[in-house]
Design a protein around this motif. Structure first.
Motif, PDB file in Angstrom:
ATOM      1  N   ASP A   1       0.969  -1.015  -0.331  1.00  0.00           N
ATOM      2  CA  ASP A   1       0.167  -0.095   0.310  1.00  0.00           C
ATOM      3  C   ASP A   1       0.860   1.027  -0.366  1.00  0.00           C
ATOM      4  OD1 ASP A   1      -1.860   2.257   0.788  1.00  0.00           O
ATOM      5  OD2 ASP A   1      -2.827   1.185   2.362  1.00  0.00           O
ATOM      6  N   PHE A   2       1.010   1.642  -0.764  1.00  0.00           N
ATOM      7  CA  PHE A   2       1.681   3.146  -1.025  1.00  0.00           C
ATOM      8  C   PHE A   2       1.236   3.943  -2.060  1.00  0.00           C
ATOM      9  CE2 PHE A   2       3.948   1.660  -4.966  1.00  0.00           C
ATOM     10  CZ  PHE A   2       5.320   2.142  -5.628  1.00  0.00           C
ATOM     11  N   GLY A   3       1.912   5.296  -2.294  1.00  0.00           N
ATOM     12  CA  GLY A   3       1.524   6.272  -3.281  1.00  0.00           C
ATOM     13  C   GLY A   3       3.247   7.267  -3.608  1.00  0.00           C
ATOM     14  N   ILE A   4       3.035   7.972  -4.925  1.00  0.00           N
ATOM     15  CA  ILE A   4       4.625   8.183  -4.488  1.00  0.00           C
ATOM     16  C   ILE A   4       3.236   9.836  -5.224  1.00  0.00           C
ATOM     17  CG2 ILE A   4       5.215   7.261  -6.488  1.00  0.00           C
ATOM     18  CD1 ILE A   4       4.358   8.081  -9.174  1.00  0.00           C
ATOM     19  N   THR A   5       4.373  11.283  -5.145  1.00  0.00           N
ATOM     20  CA  THR A   5       3.468  12.229  -5.051  1.00  0.00           C
ATOM     21  C   THR A   5       4.806  13.136  -6.343  1.00  0.00           C
ATOM     22  OG1 THR A   5       3.770  12.820  -2.804  1.00  0.00           O
ATOM     23  CG2 THR A   5       3.997  14.446  -3.479  1.00  0.00           C
ATOM     24  N   ALA A   6       4.417  13.435  -7.165  1.00  0.00           N
ATOM     25  CA  ALA A   6       5.053  14.361  -8.655  1.00  0.00           C
ATOM     26  C   ALA A   6       4.055  15.595  -9.202  1.00  0.00           C
ATOM     27  CB  ALA A   6       5.362  13.544  -8.926  1.00  0.00           C
ATOM     28  N   MET A   7       4.859  16.915  -9.275  1.00  0.00           N
ATOM     29  CA  MET A   7       3.659  17.512  -9.982  1.00  0.00           C
ATOM     30  C   MET A   7       2.345  18.252  -9.530  1.00  0.00           C
ATOM     31  SD  MET A   7       4.486  16.195 -13.735  1.00  0.00           S
ATOM     32  CE  MET A   7       4.094  18.142 -13.905  1.00  0.00           C
ATOM     33  N   GLY A   8       2.781  18.437  -8.101  1.00  0.00           N
ATOM     34  CA  GLY A   8       1.440  18.453  -7.338  1.00  0.00           C
ATOM     35  C   GLY A   8       0.484  17.740  -7.195  1.00  0.00           C
ATOM     36  N   MET A   9      -0.252  16.224  -7.775  1.00  0.00           N
ATOM     37  CA  MET A   9      -0.623  15.489  -7.337  1.00  0.00           C
ATOM     38  C   MET A   9       0.095  13.710  -7.017  1.00  0.00           C
ATOM     39  SD  MET A   9      -2.051  15.853 -11.415  1.00  0.00           S
ATOM     40  CE  MET A   9      -0.824  15.497 -12.247  1.00  0.00           C
ATOM     41  N   ASN A  10      -0.781  12.874  -5.948  1.00  0.00           N
ATOM     42  CA  ASN A  10      -0.094  11.758  -5.403  1.00  0.00           C
ATOM     43  C   ASN A  10      -1.389  10.560  -6.047  1.00  0.00           C
ATOM     44  OD1 ASN A  10       0.820  12.646  -2.693  1.00  0.00           O
ATOM     45  ND2 ASN A  10      -1.128  14.301  -3.223  1.00  0.00           N
ATOM     46  N   THR A  11      -0.436   9.562  -5.795  1.00  0.00           N
ATOM     47  CA  THR A  11      -1.450   8.459  -6.266  1.00  0.00           C
ATOM     48  C   THR A  11      -1.236   7.788  -4.741  1.00  0.00           C
ATOM     49  OG1 THR A  11       0.585   7.363  -6.370  1.00  0.00           O
ATOM     50  CG2 THR A  11      -0.383   8.547  -8.683  1.00  0.00           C
ATOM     51  N   ASP A  12      -2.519   6.658  -5.183  1.00  0.00           N
ATOM     52  CA  ASP A  12      -2.471   5.240  -3.829  1.00  0.00           C
ATOM     53  C   ASP A  12      -2.999   4.313  -4.554  1.00  0.00           C
ATOM     54  OD1 ASP A  12      -2.150   4.707  -1.496  1.00  0.00           O
ATOM     55  OD2 ASP A  12      -4.553   6.232  -0.670  1.00  0.00           O
ATOM     56  N   VAL A  13      -2.669   3.159  -3.813  1.00  0.00           N
ATOM     57  CA  VAL A  13      -1.804   1.808  -4.843  1.00  0.00           C
ATOM     58  C   VAL A  13      -1.944   0.989  -3.910  1.00  0.00           C
ATOM     59  CG1 VAL A  13      -1.429   0.681  -6.871  1.00  0.00           C
ATOM     60  CG2 VAL A  13      -2.051   2.976  -7.103  1.00  0.00           C
ATOM     61  N   GLN A  14      -3.089   0.219  -4.229  1.00  0.00           N
ATOM     62  CA  GLN A  14      -2.372  -1.228  -3.447  1.00  0.00           C
ATOM     63  C   GLN A  14      -2.023  -3.188  -4.151  1.00  0.00           C
ATOM     64  OE1 GLN A  14      -4.836  -1.613   0.352  1.00  0.00           O
ATOM     65  NE2 GLN A  14      -5.730   0.245   0.479  1.00  0.00           N
ATOM     66  N   HIS A  15      -1.274  -2.931  -4.111  1.00  0.00           N
ATOM     67  CA  HIS A  15      -1.246  -4.636  -5.297  1.00  0.00           C
ATOM     68  C   HIS A  15      -1.216  -5.394  -4.138  1.00  0.00           C
ATOM     69  CE1 HIS A  15      -1.022  -2.565  -9.291  1.00  0.00           C
ATOM     70  NE2 HIS A  15      -2.038  -2.173  -8.487  1.00  0.00           N
ATOM     71  N   MET A  16      -1.462  -7.150  -4.871  1.00  0.00           N
ATOM     72  CA  MET A  16      -1.227  -8.272  -4.141  1.00  0.00           C
ATOM     73  C   MET A  16      -0.340  -8.979  -5.234  1.00  0.00           C
ATOM     74  SD  MET A  16      -4.004  -9.453  -2.290  1.00  0.00           S
ATOM     75  CE  MET A  16      -5.043  -9.565  -4.180  1.00  0.00           C
ATOM     76  N   ALA A  17       0.917  -9.833  -4.511  1.00  0.00           N
ATOM     77  CA  ALA A  17       2.016 -10.691  -5.355  1.00  0.00           C
ATOM     78  C   ALA A  17       1.534 -11.659  -4.314  1.00  0.00           C
ATOM     79  CB  ALA A  17       3.748  -9.293  -5.092  1.00  0.00           C
ATOM     80  N   TYR A  18       2.343 -12.741  -5.675  1.00  0.00           N
ATOM     81  CA  TYR A  18       2.768 -14.066  -5.115  1.00  0.00           C
ATOM     82  C   TYR A  18       4.009 -14.830  -5.087  1.00  0.00           C
ATOM     83  CZ  TYR A  18       1.464 -19.089  -4.731  1.00  0.00           C
ATOM     84  OH  TYR A  18       2.043 -20.326  -3.793  1.00  0.00           O
ATOM     85  N   VAL A  19       3.955 -15.469  -4.160  1.00  0.00           N
ATOM     86  CA  VAL A  19       5.801 -15.976  -4.100  1.00  0.00           C
ATOM     87  C   VAL A  19       5.462 -17.041  -4.622  1.00  0.00           C
ATOM     88  CG1 VAL A  19       7.724 -16.075  -2.926  1.00  0.00           C
ATOM     89  CG2 VAL A  19       6.546 -13.988  -2.381  1.00  0.00           C
ATOM     90  N   LEU A  20       6.186 -17.875  -5.836  1.00  0.00           N
ATOM     91  CA  LEU A  20       5.430 -19.254  -5.748  1.00  0.00           C
ATOM     92  C   LEU A  20       6.546 -20.299  -5.228  1.00  0.00           C
ATOM     93  CD1 LEU A  20       6.381 -17.893 -10.003  1.00  0.00           C
ATOM     94  CD2 LEU A  20       4.337 -19.470  -8.944  1.00  0.00           C
ATOM     95  N   ARG A  21       6.252 -21.032  -5.592  1.00  0.00           N
ATOM     96  CA  ARG A  21       7.078 -21.881  -4.806  1.00  0.00           C
ATOM     97  C   ARG A  21       7.513 -22.596  -5.578  1.00  0.00           C
ATOM     98  NH1 ARG A  21       3.949 -23.539   0.086  1.00  0.00           N
ATOM     99  NH2 ARG A  21       2.460 -22.219   0.456  1.00  0.00           N
ATOM    100  N   THR A  22       8.973 -22.568  -6.127  1.00  0.00           N
ATOM    101  CA  THR A  22       9.031 -23.228  -7.597  1.00  0.00           C
ATOM    102  C   THR A  22      10.144 -24.148  -7.011  1.00  0.00           C
ATOM    103  OG1 THR A  22      11.229 -21.217  -6.838  1.00  0.00           O
ATOM    104  CG2 THR A  22       9.799 -21.024  -9.160  1.00  0.00           C
ATOM    105  N   SER A  23       9.798 -24.086  -5.560  1.00  0.00           N
ATOM    106  CA  SER A  23      11.230 -25.192  -5.589  1.00  0.00           C
ATOM    107  C   SER A  23      10.422 -26.676  -5.509  1.00  0.00           C
ATOM    108  CB  SER A  23      11.606 -25.528  -4.375  1.00  0.00           C
ATOM    109  OG  SER A  23      10.509 -24.797  -3.148  1.00  0.00           O
ATOM    110  N   GLN A  24       9.004 -26.297  -5.718  1.00  0.00           N
ATOM    111  CA  GLN A  24       8.032 -27.774  -5.738  1.00  0.00           C
ATOM    112  C   GLN A  24       7.403 -27.402  -7.289  1.00  0.00           C
ATOM    113  OE1 GLN A  24       4.752 -27.304  -2.484  1.00  0.00           O
ATOM    114  NE2 GLN A  24       7.018 -26.947  -0.915  1.00  0.00           N
ATOM    115  N   GLY A  25       8.312 -26.631  -7.910  1.00  0.00           N
ATOM    116  CA  GLY A  25       7.524 -26.537  -9.597  1.00  0.00           C
ATOM    117  C   GLY A  25       6.617 -25.664  -9.639  1.00  0.00           C
ATOM    118  N   GLU A  26       6.292 -24.911  -8.986  1.00  0.00           N
ATOM    119  CA  GLU A  26       4.899 -24.755  -9.487  1.00  0.00           C
ATOM    120  C   GLU A  26       4.999 -23.270  -9.720  1.00  0.00           C
ATOM    121  OE1 GLU A  26       1.172 -23.101  -5.888  1.00  0.00           O
ATOM    122  OE2 GLU A  26       3.242 -21.834  -5.349  1.00  0.00           O
ATOM    123  N   THR A  27       3.869 -22.752 -11.097  1.00  0.00           N
ATOM    124  CA  THR A  27       4.185 -21.822 -11.986  1.00  0.00           C
ATOM    125  C   THR A  27       3.239 -20.451 -11.723  1.00  0.00           C
ATOM    126  OG1 THR A  27       3.087 -23.332 -13.406  1.00  0.00           O
ATOM    127  CG2 THR A  27       5.029 -23.330 -13.695  1.00  0.00           C
TER     128      THR A  27
END
Length: 447
Positions: A271-297
């Protein structure tokens, strides 16, 4: 089955037409913003466009003059939306008088400005008031709405002493002046706001990758500080420290991330946002860490279904969100539709623009999920930007646990379609972190 698939396809096309681009089809790029000198000229142009709307705004709220008095280090909240691009503080005592460009002030600068530390401003201000004779003078004294409550107590006392009973009896509190002035966007801002959104996405895509994260080594705090260092190289800043978390059944939206070592199989959130040119963003994203040691793709199906629920909640909010409605009306209608569709979650959307949490109507708070006093009773304004912020609960069979799927994207009002559109798009697929992709993980800023 063929009929249902066709309906689903048409529904997705309709959502794209109504809400703008959804999941972007290409990776985000770091956009080069104009030089600081060029930015200053652009910002001053936007400021002048906004100031030009003030006579009509004063007329709308039956205000003859708007008086702002402030001192260095004790700025009125409104100052940051009316100052010049190269001004960093109101020097000495800065007094501003906005007017309707009529009578004795027709053709005069708007606002009239005095910068003084001798007291000479007061007789000059009284002379102007005598000639203009305003009957309703707005002061920023509201106790509920920050944008309309920026007059410091000491300055109020100075005004009362110097202007006297005659003029102070004509002062009124009208916070919607500041709310509408600060919240309203001008057309030229959108192209640059799109660049800010793409920069925000590019930061997330790099941070949530094997370029930055090495499972078993990198911590969530490491990623937070990577964001901070990387932003410096891009000549942007932030209005809140990035919050990176490992999502668990116990995790809940808060003011800090978690302090975890990132491991395979983790569901990550930022959860974060940047500030530039007198404006702000606010974004939340999610990520998944693959279990590549188990062959997950790919991410487990249960997680994908959770993200879809959160996306559907975004649709519901935007379907109900119309200019002129109060924030609480939109909140109630959205919660009712969620109940019909058997979606459990929480909505807490807010305006964004000059501030990360800009003035205007809100739709829920994390601690006020059903009704928000004052701010929730404000009406949604057109020509503004909003953060569609919420989470959906979803049971994950693969984990035998229920998680919150927390998403947030920025939207803008399109005057042509009279609908809200995503500025860049929204996350509909997880950022996937492949621990064995052949990259060298690093928590050091990449050039």
């Amino acid at each position: 089955m063929q009929y249902r698939a066709t309906v689903a396809a048409w529904f997705l096309l309709l959502c794209g037409a109504v809400y703008g681009q959804l999941q972007p089809t290409t990776p985000a790029r770091y956009r080069r913003l104009p030089s600081l000198r060029e930015q200053a000229a652009i910002l001053d142009g936007w400021r002048d466009e906004r100031l030009a709307t003030l006579p009509a705004l004063l007329t709308k709220y039956r205000i003859d003059a708007w008086l702002i008095s402030q001192r260095e280090y004790a700025e009125d909240t409104l100052w940051w939306s009316i100052k010049g691009a190269t001004e960093y503080a109101p020097h000495r005592r800065t007094v501003l008088l906005f007017h309707k460009n009529t009578s004795s002030l027709a053709g005069q600068p708007n606002p009239l400005r005095w910068v003084d530390n001798t007291g000479a401003v007061w007789p000059e201000l009284r002379r102007v008031l005598e000639a203009y004779d305003p009957h309703r003078i707005a002061l920023n004294t509201d106790k509920y709405i920050a944008a309309g409550g920026g007059l410091h107590v000491g300055e109020y006392e100075a005004l009362a002493e110097e202007l006297g009973e005659r003029w102070m009896e004509r002062t009124v509190n009208e916070p919607l002046l500041a709310v509408e002035y600060v919240a309203t966007r001008v057309p030229g801002q959108l192209a640059y706001y799109r660049d800010l959104q793409e920069i925000t996405w590019a930061l997330i895509e790099e941070a949530f990758s094997e370029k930055v994260i090495s499972p078993g080594i990198t911590t969530t705090e490491d990623v937070e500080w990577w964001y901070r260092e990387k932003m410096l190289l891009l000549n942007v800043t932030t209005w809140n420290h990035p919050r990176v978390s490992v999502i668990t059944p116990e995790s809940f939206p808060g003011w800090s991330g978690t302090k975890d070592v990132i491991r395979e199989g983790d569901l990550l959130h930022v959860d974060f946002g940047i500030t530039a040119m007198g404006m702000n963003t606010d974004v939340q994203h999610m990520a998944y860490v693959l279990r590549t040691s188990q062959g997950e793709t790919d991410a487990p199906q249960g997680l994908k279904e959770g993200l879809k629920r959160a996306n559907r909640m975004q649709d519901i909010v935007l379907e109900n969100m119309a200019a002129g409605k109060t924030g609480n009306e939109v909140l109630t209608e959205s919660l009712t539709q969620m109940e019909v569709e058997r979606i459990t979650g929480q909505v807490y959307c807010h305006p964004i623009g000059d501030w990360g949490h800009a003035p205007g109507a809100v739709m829920g708070f994390t601690n006020l999920p059903d009704f928000v006093p004052v701010l929730g009773e404000l009406r949604i304004l057109p020509n503004t930007y909003y953060s569609i912020e919420l989470y959906a609960y979803s049971f994950i069979a693969e984990r035998n646990e229920t998680l919150r799927f927390r998403v947030e994207e920025n939207v803008y009002w399109n005057a042509t379609t009279e609908r809200w559109h995503f500025v860049r798009g929204r996350q509909e697929r997880f950022h996937l972190i492949n621990a064995h992709a052949g990259h060298t993980p690093s928590i050091v800023v990449q050039s």
